[in-house]
Each structure stands twice: as structure tokens, then as C-alpha cells.
Design a protein around this motif. Structure first.
Motif, PDB file in Angstrom:
ATOM      1  N   TYR A  42    -129.954 -43.277 -25.969  1.00 25.48           N
ATOM      2  CA  TYR A  42    -131.112 -43.080 -26.838  1.00 25.48           C
ATOM      3  C   TYR A  42    -130.898 -43.814 -28.152  1.00 25.48           C
ATOM      4  N   LEU A  43    -131.881 -44.642 -28.528  1.00 27.15           N
ATOM      5  CA  LEU A  43    -131.856 -45.368 -29.793  1.00 27.15           C
ATOM      6  C   LEU A  43    -133.081 -44.962 -30.609  1.00 27.15           C
ATOM      7  N   ASN A  44    -132.942 -44.964 -31.932  1.00 28.13           N
ATOM      8  CA  ASN A  44    -134.104 -44.655 -32.763  1.00 28.13           C
ATOM      9  C   ASN A  44    -134.979 -45.898 -32.924  1.00 28.13           C
ATOM     10  N   GLU A  45    -136.000 -45.796 -33.766  1.00 32.21           N
ATOM     11  CA  GLU A  45    -136.965 -46.873 -33.951  1.00 32.21           C
ATOM     12  C   GLU A  45    -136.352 -48.119 -34.602  1.00 32.21           C
ATOM     13  N   LYS A  46    -135.175 -47.960 -35.205  1.00 36.57           N
ATOM     14  CA  LYS A  46    -134.478 -49.093 -35.829  1.00 36.57           C
ATOM     15  C   LYS A  46    -133.362 -49.624 -34.920  1.00 36.57           C
ATOM     16  N   MET A  47    -133.358 -49.175 -33.682  1.00 42.07           N
ATOM     17  CA  MET A  47    -132.348 -49.532 -32.684  1.00 42.07           C
ATOM     18  C   MET A  47    -130.959 -49.051 -33.059  1.00 42.07           C
ATOM     19  N   GLU A  48    -130.885 -47.952 -33.800  1.00 41.39           N
ATOM     20  CA  GLU A  48    -129.607 -47.324 -34.128  1.00 41.39           C
ATOM     21  C   GLU A  48    -129.308 -46.263 -33.071  1.00 41.39           C
ATOM     22  N   MET A  49    -128.041 -46.155 -32.736  1.00 45.35           N
ATOM     23  CA  MET A  49    -127.617 -45.215 -31.702  1.00 45.35           C
ATOM     24  C   MET A  49    -127.902 -43.766 -32.098  1.00 45.35           C
ATOM     25  N   LEU A  50    -128.592 -43.056 -31.222  1.00 42.46           N
ATOM     26  CA  LEU A  50    -128.732 -41.607 -31.374  1.00 42.46           C
ATOM     27  C   LEU A  50    -127.652 -40.938 -30.537  1.00 42.46           C
ATOM     28  N   SER A  51    -127.602 -41.303 -29.243  1.00 35.55           N
ATOM     29  CA  SER A  51    -126.543 -40.749 -28.393  1.00 35.55           C
ATOM     30  C   SER A  51    -126.570 -41.367 -27.003  1.00 35.55           C
ATOM     31  N   PRO A  52    -125.396 -41.618 -26.428  1.00 34.76           N
ATOM     32  CA  PRO A  52    -125.336 -41.888 -24.995  1.00 34.76           C
ATOM     33  C   PRO A  52    -125.171 -40.534 -24.292  1.00 34.76           C
ATOM     34  N   VAL A  53    -125.855 -40.361 -23.175  1.00 36.66           N
ATOM     35  CA  VAL A  53    -125.753 -39.116 -22.406  1.00 36.66           C
ATOM     36  C   VAL A  53    -125.332 -39.488 -20.985  1.00 36.66           C
ATOM     37  N   PRO A  54    -124.042 -39.295 -20.664  1.00 33.67           N
ATOM     38  CA  PRO A  54    -123.567 -39.698 -19.340  1.00 33.67           C
ATOM     39  C   PRO A  54    -123.935 -38.692 -18.257  1.00 33.67           C
ATOM     40  N   GLY A  55    -124.067 -39.218 -17.043  1.00 37.93           N
ATOM     41  CA  GLY A  55    -124.235 -38.369 -15.870  1.00 37.93           C
ATOM     42  C   GLY A  55    -125.648 -38.262 -15.354  1.00 37.93           C
ATOM     43  N   TYR A  56    -125.719 -37.790 -14.117  1.00 42.50           N
ATOM     44  CA  TYR A  56    -126.998 -37.541 -13.460  1.00 42.50           C
ATOM     45  C   TYR A  56    -127.680 -36.346 -14.115  1.00 42.50           C
ATOM     46  N   LEU A  57    -129.000 -36.446 -14.310  1.00 38.44           N
ATOM     47  CA  LEU A  57    -129.799 -35.337 -14.819  1.00 38.44           C
ATOM     48  C   LEU A  57    -131.051 -35.211 -13.972  1.00 38.44           C
ATOM     49  N   ASP A  58    -131.385 -33.979 -13.578  1.00 36.38           N
ATOM     50  CA  ASP A  58    -132.649 -33.785 -12.869  1.00 36.38           C
ATOM     51  C   ASP A  58    -133.787 -33.850 -13.887  1.00 36.38           C
ATOM     52  N   ALA A  59    -135.024 -33.810 -13.413  1.00 38.24           N
ATOM     53  CA  ALA A  59    -136.185 -33.986 -14.285  1.00 38.24           C
ATOM     54  C   ALA A  59    -136.247 -32.939 -15.401  1.00 38.24           C
ATOM     55  N   ALA A  60    -135.917 -31.681 -15.096  1.00 37.57           N
ATOM     56  CA  ALA A  60    -135.995 -30.619 -16.107  1.00 37.57           C
ATOM     57  C   ALA A  60    -134.972 -30.841 -17.224  1.00 37.57           C
ATOM     58  N   ALA A  61    -133.731 -31.111 -16.857  1.00 41.89           N
ATOM     59  CA  ALA A  61    -132.688 -31.337 -17.865  1.00 41.89           C
ATOM     60  C   ALA A  61    -132.966 -32.610 -18.657  1.00 41.89           C
ATOM     61  N   PHE A  62    -133.403 -33.651 -17.967  1.00 38.20           N
ATOM     62  CA  PHE A  62    -133.711 -34.921 -18.622  1.00 38.20           C
ATOM     63  C   PHE A  62    -134.869 -34.750 -19.613  1.00 38.20           C
TER      64      PHE A  62
END
Length: 187
Positions: free
Chosen positions: A142-162
Motif C-alpha cells: 500500500y502506497l499513499n497518494e505521494k507514492m510513499e510506503m504505507l505498508s507491505p502486507v505479506p500472505g494470502y488474504l480472503d476477500a473479507a480480510a483483504f
């Protein structure tokens, strides 16, 4: 048996006439929303370069699916999580969605820097940078509107968690509360 389809259609028509159409409709469970395949929204995937161009026109956050062709969990996210119409609608409204093959050999130039395939990591330099060297697939970045890192989130996520994570960043909850507090409120 040449007339079998016609005979089946005739029997179906007679059955509808006697019992009503509702006898042949299976209603989904009350908590499930199913969009017809023709109306289901799909994610509008971009390259990172296309997302940067769009960002100049209309600022939005960027969500990046970092995947590989051989990753089974990546394919499961494509078929399930990313195919979910509600996920697609939210992403298309609030983010620019990017797919990045972590093993791509195609150079990518961003902000005057060219990222290339790195044989030492067996990965693309942009993927290495986005994943902060933690090469795990799938990872959603996830990057913000200025392309700055918000967070990498590793792993599989189902639709609800995502969806929960999408909204945490997409609705700017991350600016006011921690993930732990946000998650506790959403249970």
C-alpha cells in the motif's frame, strides 16, 4: 432422440405453467450478494508507470499485488479475493491497482531511477524495494497518494480480510488509529 431438447423445453414450459417460475429459482442465502457475471465489476489493473500517470491527474492511493507466476496462493487471490465484485468496486473507486511480477525482467523507470531484474535476488529490484527485501508471495503493498510506503502486507488474504485492510488505508483510518485498535472495532 433428435427432438429431446424440444421435449425437455416443452416439459419445462408445462412445469412452469403449472407450478410457477419460483419453483425453479434457488435464492441465495440472505447474507450473500451475488452479482451476475456480466455485471460483476473487475479490478482495473495498471502497470506502475500507468498508475504514476493517473496519479498526476487524480491523486489516489496505490495498491500493488506483488506476485510470481509459480505462486499458488497468488493464483488463489486472483481467482477469489481479486475477483470479488465488492473488492473490485472499492479498489476501482479508491485506489490505482498495480500488478507487479516480482520476477519480471522488464526495466521500470520511476522518478528518474530505472529498476531492473536482480539475478542475485532472482527478483526485480522494484519488488525487492517494495518488499523491503522480504521476498514473500503474494504480498500486497500500500502506497499513499505521494507514492510513499504505507505498508507491505505479506500472505494470502480472503476477500473479507483483504477488504478490512483496504478500508483501513483507503478510508484513512491509519492516520487516526493503530491497526490493532481498528481491527478490534471491526470484529
Amino acid at each position: 432422440m433428435k427432438n429431446r431438447p424440444f421435449a425437455l423445453l416443452t416439459l419445462l414450459t408445462l412445469a412452469i405453467g403449472f407450478t410457477g417460475l419460483s419453483a425453479f429459482v434457488v435464492a441465495p442465502a440472505a447474507t450473500t450478494t451475488i452479482a451476475p457475471a456480466s455485471l460483476a465489476e473487475t479490478i482495473k489493473w495498471l502497470t506502475i508507470e500507468e498508475a504514476v500517470v493517473q496519479l498526476q491527474k487524480e491523486p489516489r492511493k496505490i495498491v500493488i499485488d506483488v506476485y510470481t507466476d509459480w505462486c499458488g496462493w497468488c493464483k488463489k487471490m486472483d481467482k477469489g479475493t481479486f475477483a470479488d465484485p465488492a473488492v473490485a468496486a472499492y479498489i476501482n473507486k479508491n485506489y490505482y491497482a498495480v500488478k507487479l511480477d516480482a520476477e519480471s525482467k522488464k526495466p521500470i523507470t520511476l522518478n528518474g531511477h530505472t529498476y531492473k531484474y536482480n539475478p542475485e535476488y532472482k527478483s526485480h529490484e522494484l519488488a525487492v524495494a517494495l518488499l523491503q527485501g522480504q521476498m514473500s508471495y503474494p504480498t500486497t503493498v500500500y502506497l499513499n497518494e505521494k507514492m510513499e510506503m504505507l505498508s507491505p502486507v505479506p500472505g494470502y488474504l480472503d476477500a473479507a480480510a483483504f477488504s478490512k485492510i483496504l478500508r483501513f488505508f483507503g478510508d484513512n483510518h491509519y492516520k487516526k488509529t493503530s491497526w490493532a485498535e481498528y481491527e478490534k472495532k471491526r470484529k
